[in-house]
Write a protein that holds these residues in place. Sequence first.
Motif, short mmCIF file in Angstrom:
data_model
loop_
_atom_site.label_atom_id
_atom_site.label_comp_id
_atom_site.label_asym_id
_atom_site.label_seq_id
_atom_site.Cartn_x
_atom_site.Cartn_y
_atom_site.Cartn_z
N SER B 87 0.83 -1.21 0.00
CA SER B 87 0.00 0.00 0.00
C SER B 87 0.87 1.26 0.00
CB SER B 87 -0.97 0.00 1.18
OG SER B 87 -0.29 0.26 2.37
N LEU B 90 2.10 1.76 -3.55
CA LEU B 90 1.07 2.30 -4.44
C LEU B 90 0.83 3.78 -4.19
CD1 LEU B 90 -1.63 -0.51 -4.71
CD2 LEU B 90 0.14 0.11 -6.33
N VAL B 91 0.83 4.17 -2.91
CA VAL B 91 0.62 5.59 -2.61
C VAL B 91 1.78 6.41 -3.15
CG1 VAL B 91 0.50 7.28 -0.75
CG2 VAL B 91 -0.85 5.20 -0.61
N GLU B 92 2.99 5.89 -2.97
CA GLU B 92 4.16 6.61 -3.47
C GLU B 92 4.12 6.71 -4.99
OE1 GLU B 92 6.38 8.22 -1.80
OE2 GLU B 92 5.83 7.56 0.21
N ILE B 95 -0.88 5.92 -7.14
CA ILE B 95 -2.06 5.15 -7.55
C ILE B 95 -2.97 5.03 -6.34
CG2 ILE B 95 -2.87 2.93 -8.43
CD1 ILE B 95 0.00 2.62 -9.61
N SER B 96 -4.10 5.72 -6.38
CA SER B 96 -4.95 5.73 -5.18
C SER B 96 -6.12 4.76 -5.29
CB SER B 96 -5.46 7.14 -4.92
OG SER B 96 -6.13 7.60 -6.07
N LEU B 97 -6.24 4.12 -6.45
CA LEU B 97 -7.33 3.14 -6.67
C LEU B 97 -8.69 3.72 -6.29
CD1 LEU B 97 -5.79 -0.25 -5.49
CD2 LEU B 97 -5.97 0.62 -7.80
N VAL B 100 -12.30 1.84 -5.98
CA VAL B 100 -12.15 0.44 -5.61
C VAL B 100 -12.35 0.34 -4.11
CG1 VAL B 100 -10.61 -1.54 -5.60
CG2 VAL B 100 -10.43 0.15 -7.41
#
Lengths: 288, 123
Positions: B87, B90-92, B95-97, B100
């Motif tokens: 997680s 992804l944040v870095e 990508i915040s999805l 979803v």
Amino acid sequence: MGLESNSKLVEVLGEKGRVSLNDWKEAQWAAIKIRREPITEEELYREASDFMSLFQQAVKEAFLSDIRDPVWLKMREMLSALSISRARRGFTPTEMATFVLSFKQPLFEALKQAHGTDSGALLSDVWMTTVLLDKLGLYCVEEYQKTREAIISRQQKDLLELSTPVVQLWPGVLTLPLIGTLDSERTQLVMERLLQKIVDTGSQIAIIDITGVPTVDTLVAQHLMKTIAAAHLMGAECFLSGISPQIAQTVVHLGVKFGDIVTKATLADAFGLALKRIGLVVIKKSGE
Amino acid sequence: MERIPILRMGDVLLVSIQVDMHDRLAQTLQEELAERVVKDRARGVLIDISVLEIVDSFIGRLLGRIASISRILDAETVIVGMQPAVSITLVELGISLDGVRTALNVERGMELLASSISLRTQE
């Protein structure tokens, strides 16, 4: 750089030497006693004697002005041990350097007497010993500095450990009371701790309480939002609480958008909401 | 060829990713999942990534794409069990999805899907 042929340095330091160890000790003790440092007279005398005998030894073996030479190994070890112990006891760097540099006085005095009227030879001996003792003094200060730096970095680490606890308020509800300034390194640690704790406890809700954070700038806000986004990706919801009126004004002034993030003024409010989210109700006992 | 199994449980399709995702495998998963949602008339998709330790930007975006595709086909996607390291990555990566839904584990994910499916059925 070696010794001149007419040098009397070895002689004055020898068995029948004229360097007055006692005078030196007394002078040091007098200088330190004023401050009532936690050091005993015996200890100081022992250290002074150690220094003197190591100095004699090294000078006798080979007079080298380069203190990195193996001849000076024992002296360096002794001085670094001494620096470490004095740094821990709170001596100042000046006091540390004075320990070595004050040795000049008795030494020069002895040299003066040994050389008599030969001022040329005296001057060359004085110069050689000055160079050497200055180097040893600086070495002491360097070691002292290293010790202090080690202490500071250890304390910083301790502080980091102490200031980032993640506590469980209720099964399924975690809280992270942040205290102090948030920088990138700390935020990274805080983020990892919180996320790991979410996994370990299977908590659905995490409350980040920033009551103890003095200022919130754009960078701190960004760090907080990253943490909240990461927790969201794992399936936990994050509330932000403890926002002071001052911080609220600053944040709005800076144009930071907290978006969908739930924000509350106090931790109590956030906890109340958290209980509601996990389907719990607090009821006052009837009749009391 | 390696494939990721898609299991059906009532209205929900269950995908548990147990191997390292490479781009081709992920692409195949997206295609198969779209077909299965239509074929099985699924109302929900649950993707378990609890054993996934490395997620790059491609896989991250693909998860978001799968969710969008499913939504168009009237199935809601829940991603469960994302590891802290993943997680953070992804944040870095930025990508915040969005859109979803996420849950801590399969159990919670199923509850989430069940409640949202029943809500949508009522409408």
